[in-house]
Design an enzyme around this catalytic site. Structure first.
Site, PDB file in Angstrom:
ATOM      1  N   PHE A   1       2.666   6.947   4.391  1.00  0.00           N
ATOM      2  CA  PHE A   1       1.486   6.651   5.210  1.00  0.00           C
ATOM      3  C   PHE A   1       0.650   5.613   4.471  1.00  0.00           C
ATOM      4  CE2 PHE A   1       2.062  11.414   5.337  1.00  0.00           C
ATOM      5  CZ  PHE A   1       2.746  11.456   6.547  1.00  0.00           C
TER       6      PHE A   1
ATOM      7  N   GLY B   1       0.807  -1.217   0.000  1.00  0.00           N
ATOM      8  CA  GLY B   1       0.000   0.000   0.000  1.00  0.00           C
ATOM      9  C   GLY B   1       0.837   1.262   0.000  1.00  0.00           C
ATOM     10  N   CYS B   2       0.202   2.349   0.421  1.00  0.00           N
ATOM     11  CA  CYS B   2       0.745   3.690   0.193  1.00  0.00           C
ATOM     12  C   CYS B   2       1.974   4.046   1.030  1.00  0.00           C
ATOM     13  CB  CYS B   2      -0.347   4.729   0.431  1.00  0.00           C
ATOM     14  SG  CYS B   2      -1.659   4.700  -0.806  1.00  0.00           S
ATOM     15  N   PHE B   3       2.269   3.301   2.090  1.00  0.00           N
ATOM     16  CA  PHE B   3       3.460   3.638   2.886  1.00  0.00           C
ATOM     17  C   PHE B   3       4.734   3.078   2.280  1.00  0.00           C
ATOM     18  CE2 PHE B   3       1.848  -0.309   4.906  1.00  0.00           C
ATOM     19  CZ  PHE B   3       2.967  -1.120   4.810  1.00  0.00           C
TER      20      PHE B   3
END
Length: 401
Positions: A377, A167-169
């Site tokens: 994040f 994911g985005c982190f």
């Protein structure tokens, strides 16, 4: 039986690099298909045959208007979606069609970014010792790391790590991993690639799942690649940023804040809590842990690379820390011009920062500042914190792409 002539300690000392891991080159790539945010609500509701949902379309239009995104790039074209109507439904079985796209296109887009990074680096591909590949777009065996190794003609002995479904982190994660690989393997040159394609998450609108529509308003496709190595040979290699320290943490009271689930309908996306509030509430602790040992307490004195999950996150972090608007300039530029590309975003921002710093005549790759922070994040709610140090800009340096 002959006795060894060296000790384990001597072997370990010889294996380790002397200096810190350093970013030596950056490359980025996007699909050709560009979507302008102002036109997207009409397009999205037309292609998903949802134009009768007029109130929901107005909500979606407001989401797009508030996104601070000007344009995004998407592999999915109107023609392809018209041929695959299940991908346009809200919850129709469509994983096979989505997988057929991403298992081919994720490594292909990653290759385009990697070739740019390798060209800037200027060294033979045979010097690449490690490959770290990250994507949240689909899964396969052998993975995108294997496919990219073959596509680029890397050595069969290159040491590969495939990271799926982070994911985005994960733009912070790959730098943290690359740092450890470079500093613990003398002479290592690590090719890091993040490649993301929204074909796994695209779906039609639903009144009962507004957080899915947030993703439809924000996500874009892109790939970024960096070369990381310690002890650069400055006769032939040009350092861009040093990776000083890296950490990861799960924020307190954040379970379920961001979830993604891979199902027959593709990758579903859920926002269950106040994500901007959770991040801004905890951002000072992450900054203190990273910068207190360095004696830095003024966070306007450092350059910022923050994953642009959405404008509300950036707004609340700025307010909490008292940041001047210019500190997030590179971050907001990437959000505006590309949208949220998940793990690839922070590497796009590093690229934008070093280029703009050189174009503006700044003294360093970090907007004229010495120290900086990179934040990722994402699901968990997980935060990656990487402390960076810029390098002085010499004439003509840091602009190459």
């Amino acid at each position: 039986m002959a006795a060894a002539t060296v000790t384990v300690e001597e072997v370990r000392k010889a294996q380790r690099a002397t200096g810190p891991a350093t970013v030596l080159a950056i490359g980025t790539a996007t699909p050709a298909n560009c979507v302008h945010q102002a036109d997207y609500p009409d397009y999205y509701f037309r292609i998903t045959k949802s134009e009768h949902m007029t109130e929901l379309k107005e909500k979606f239009k407001r989401m797009c208007d508030k996104s601070q995104i000007r344009k995004r790039y998407m592999h999915l074209t109107e023609e392809y979606l018209a041929e695959n109507p299940n991908m346009c439904a809200y919850m129709a079985p469509s994983l096979d069609a989505r997988q057929d796209i991403v298992v081919v296109e994720v490594p292909k887009l990653g290759k385009a970014a990697a070739q740019k990074a390798i060209k800037e680096w200027g060294q033979p591909k045979s010097k690449i010792t490690h490959l770290v590949f990250c994507t949240t777009s689909g899964v396969d065996m052998p993975g995108a790391d294997y496919q990219l190794t073959k596509m680029l003609g890397l050595r069969p002995s290159v040491k590969r790590l495939m990271m799926y479904q982070q994911g985005c982190f994960a733009g912070g994660t790959v730098l943290r991993v690359a740092k450890d690989l470079a500093e613990n393997n003398r002479g290592a040159r690590v090719l890091v690639v993040c490649s993301e394609i929204t074909a796994v998450t695209f779906r039609g609108p639903s009144e009962s799942h507004l957080d899915s529509m947030v993703g439809q308003a924000l996500f874009g496709d892109g790939a970024a690649a960096v070369i990381v190595g310690a002890d650069p040979d400055e006769r032939v290699e040009r350092p861009l940023f040093q990776l000083v320290s890296a950490s990861q943490t799960i924020l307190p009271d954040s379970e379920g804040a961001i979830d993604g689930h891979l199902r027959e309908v593709g990758l579903t996306f859920h926002l269950l809590k106040d994500v901007p509030g959770l991040i801004s509430k905890n951002i000072e602790r992450s900054l203190e842990e990273a910068f207190k040992p360095l004696g830095i307490t003024d966070y306007n004195s450092i350059f910022w690379v923050a994953h642009p999950g959405g404008p509300a996150i950036l707004d609340q972090v700025e307010a909490k820390v008292g940041l001047k608007k210019e500190r997030m300039r590179a971050t907001r530029h990437v959000l505006s011009e590309y949208g949220n590309m998940s793990s690839a975003c922070v590497l796009f921002i590093l690229d934008e920062m070093r280029k703009r710093s050189a174009e503006d005549g700044q003294a360093t790759t970090g907007e004229g500042l010495d120290w900086g922070v990179l934040f990722g994040f994402g699901p968990g709610l997980t935060v990656e914190t990487v402390v960076l140090h810029s390098v002085p800009i010499t004439t003509g340096a840091a602009i190459t792409a």
